[in-house]
Motif scaffolding. Structure first.
Motif, PDB file in Angstrom:
ATOM      1  N   UNK A   1      31.957  15.571  -7.202  1.00 15.04           N
ATOM      2  CA  UNK A   1      31.665  16.797  -6.353  1.00 15.04           C
ATOM      3  C   UNK A   1      30.075  16.599  -5.819  1.00 15.04           C
ATOM      4  N   UNK A   2      29.704  16.509  -4.439  1.00 16.49           N
ATOM      5  CA  UNK A   2      28.562  16.340  -3.761  1.00 16.49           C
ATOM      6  C   UNK A   2      28.075  17.622  -3.083  1.00 16.49           C
TER       7      UNK A   2
ATOM      8  N   UNK B   1      28.472  16.054  -9.514  1.00 13.72           N
ATOM      9  CA  UNK B   1      29.095  16.148 -10.850  1.00 13.72           C
ATOM     10  C   UNK B   1      30.028  15.347 -10.664  1.00 13.72           C
ATOM     11  N   UNK B   2      30.756  15.081 -11.721  1.00 14.17           N
ATOM     12  CA  UNK B   2      31.880  14.266 -11.870  1.00 14.17           C
ATOM     13  C   UNK B   2      32.759  14.135 -13.028  1.00 14.17           C
TER      14      UNK B   2
ATOM     15  N   UNK C   1      24.280  13.955 -11.318  1.00 16.95           N
ATOM     16  CA  UNK C   1      23.079  13.182 -10.803  1.00 16.95           C
ATOM     17  C   UNK C   1      22.600  14.023  -9.589  1.00 16.95           C
ATOM     18  N   UNK C   2      21.623  13.148  -8.856  1.00 10.44           N
ATOM     19  CA  UNK C   2      20.905  13.772  -7.516  1.00 10.44           C
ATOM     20  C   UNK C   2      20.497  12.649  -6.887  1.00 10.44           C
ATOM     21  N   UNK C   3      19.874  13.091  -5.693  1.00 13.52           N
ATOM     22  CA  UNK C   3      19.430  11.995  -4.794  1.00 13.52           C
ATOM     23  C   UNK C   3      18.388  12.754  -3.742  1.00 13.52           C
ATOM     24  N   UNK C   4      17.632  11.932  -3.329  1.00 14.62           N
ATOM     25  CA  UNK C   4      16.731  12.381  -2.077  1.00 14.62           C
ATOM     26  C   UNK C   4      16.669  11.315  -1.190  1.00 14.62           C
ATOM     27  N   UNK C   5      16.795  11.320   0.224  1.00 14.67           N
ATOM     28  CA  UNK C   5      16.897  10.314   1.032  1.00 14.67           C
ATOM     29  C   UNK C   5      15.816  10.519   2.169  1.00 14.67           C
TER      30      UNK C   5
ATOM     31  N   UNK D   1      30.454   6.209  -9.589  1.00 14.94           N
ATOM     32  CA  UNK D   1      29.098   6.052  -9.157  1.00 14.94           C
ATOM     33  C   UNK D   1      28.437   7.329  -8.456  1.00 14.94           C
ATOM     34  N   UNK D   2      29.513   7.842  -7.504  1.00 13.21           N
ATOM     35  CA  UNK D   2      29.047   8.879  -6.725  1.00 13.21           C
ATOM     36  C   UNK D   2      28.777  10.133  -7.463  1.00 13.21           C
ATOM     37  N   UNK D   3      29.492  10.268  -8.545  1.00  9.16           N
ATOM     38  CA  UNK D   3      29.190  11.483  -9.462  1.00  9.16           C
ATOM     39  C   UNK D   3      28.069  11.443 -10.373  1.00  9.16           C
TER      40      UNK D   3
END
Length: 424
Positions: A387-388, A370-371, A343-347, A40-42
């Motif tokens: 990879x983040x 990416x993963x 994927x991507x995220x914003x916090x 899921x982190x990927x």
């Protein structure tokens, strides 16, 4: 808090290589990723609506209900992180590696599934010197130093409620120690001695979160799912020790001479952890592909220590990601059976600090991911990579920005239970 403001006005070259983040000074430190699964982190960390036959998704405990009734799952991971911390004038590099999670899940009945595991909850690591000039005294130096963190052991249960709905809950036992020191030095004066305030906190307590998952068919082998999660507000319990000492120390050699203990006290630790909720949506087509998106919110303005609020702000996070497998049934083409993710995220973070430009700055985080999932021969087990790359904080107003690259490595083991073997 004056000491908190001083930390972010300068970053010196004396920062140590085991730094986690200078912002781990606030709250309980750096919070662990909610998804806590390399797969899921990927995908940017999406978790609220994700499920799968071979997936242990701690982020939404209701997802355990989708595990094969005859399956035994094991999942573990660790990470390596390389960071560069910088202000407008200074820069410092740091690396760290750590255990990420371990979990197992299995079916008790066709409608009741269980999961067990452990993971870090918070981490704290910083060591900074901040110089100042006091009228009539001269130069002063303040050292902010902290280490430690909290861990979680969890027990999760999920139940199918009819054909489309599942409910679940995780119970966490939270334990660990953290130490924070604030030391004041007078390097230009022989008439003043240094003082240090040390706070050691030991936590032993419970936390709970809950989840709901709804899914339905929307096309040929396609399923739409909606996930909801809720983290309960709770008071963590433990013990807090406070020391105030006077000392002399050479900052260059770090040789210290303790002079006296000015104050010492032991009291019950009372830490109020805030409530939070999350919502997510996902669309999956069998084992071919999946896309998902999450929104999570936490009421950090209610975080308090020893009954006193620490001035944090409510946080929220959006994330999205996708995965696809070119041909999961391929026999001859190995890379056709590899699963690819991005994927991507914003916090919008819970820390908000005034800079030396007179403006307030929210300490936010963003990243891309990416993963890969690499299938192992003659088994349903896989090696997972993620990879983040991202940044945390800002250099505006003399504050600190972290730019980092993080590699997660994990293994997912899928075995069948209760299979009767036939021998001829």
């Amino acid at each position: 808090m004056l000491t908190c403001l001083l930390v972010v006005f300068g970053l010196t070259a004396q920062a140590q290589a085991d730094v986690d983040s200078p912002y781990s000074l606030f709250g309980l430190g750096q919070m662990n990723n909610k998804s806590t699964n390399v797969r899921l982190e990927g995908m940017g960390g999406v978790a609220n609506a994700m499920y799968g036959n071979g997936l242990i998704n701690i982020g939404n405990p209701a997802s355990y209900a989708k595990i094969d009734s005859l399956a035994f799952l094991f999942d573990a991971g660790f990470y390596f992180k390389s960071s560069t911390f910088s202000t407008s004038t200074l820069s410092e590099k740091a690396n760290n590696a750590s255990f990420d999670h371990v979990a197992m899940a299995f079916g008790l009945t066709s409608w009741w599934k269980m999961a067990l595991g452990a993971k870090p909850f918070t981490t704290s690591g910083y060591n900074m010197l901040v110089d100042d000039i006091e009228p009539g005294i001269g130069k002063t130096t303040t050292r902010f130093k902290g280490k430690g963190g909290l861990n979680q052991v969890f027990w999760g249960n999920a139940f199918k409620i009819g054909k489309h709905v599942a409910l679940g809950a995780n119970a966490y036992y939270v334990f660990g120690n953290s130490q924070a020191e604030t030391s004041l030095y007078f390097p230009d004066s022989a008439y003043y001695i240094g003082s240090r305030r040390s706070v050691d906190v030991m936590v032993r307590s419970f936390m709970f979160d809950y989840g709901m998952l709804f899914n339905t068919n929307v096309g040929d082998d396609m399923q739409l799912s909606l996930g909801l999660t809720y983290t309960q507000k709770i008071n963590l319990k433990g013990e807090q020790s406070l020391y105030i000492r006077s000392f002399e120390e050479d900052l260059d050699t770090e040789v210290e001479y303790l002079i006296d203990t000015i104050a010492y006290s032991v009291s019950d630790a009372k830490i109020t952890m805030p409530q939070g909720f999350g919502v997510g949506v996902a669309l999956q087509k069998g084992n071919d592909w999946a896309v998902g998106a999450d929104f999570n919110w936490t009421q950090w303005s209610k975080f308090a220590r020893q009954g006193k609020a620490e001035g944090l702000q409510n946080s929220w996070m959006v994330s999205a990601g996708a995965e696809f497998t070119p041909k999961h049934t391929s026999i001859s083409g190995y890379f056709s059976r590899v699963t690819y993710r991005f994927g991507g995220f914003y916090e919008h973070g819970f820390i908000n600090l005034p800079g030396n430009d007179g403006a307030d700055h929210s300490i936010n985080k963003m990243g891309v991911t990416a993963g890969l999932s690499l299938p192992l021969p003659r088994t349903l087990s896989k090696v997972n990579l993620a990879l983040e790359a991202g940044q945390y904080g800002t250099r505006e107003g003399g504050l600190i920005q972290e730019r980092y690259a993080k590699v997660n490595v994990g293994i997912s083991v899928f075995e069948h239970w209760f299979m009767k073997r036939k021998y001829k």
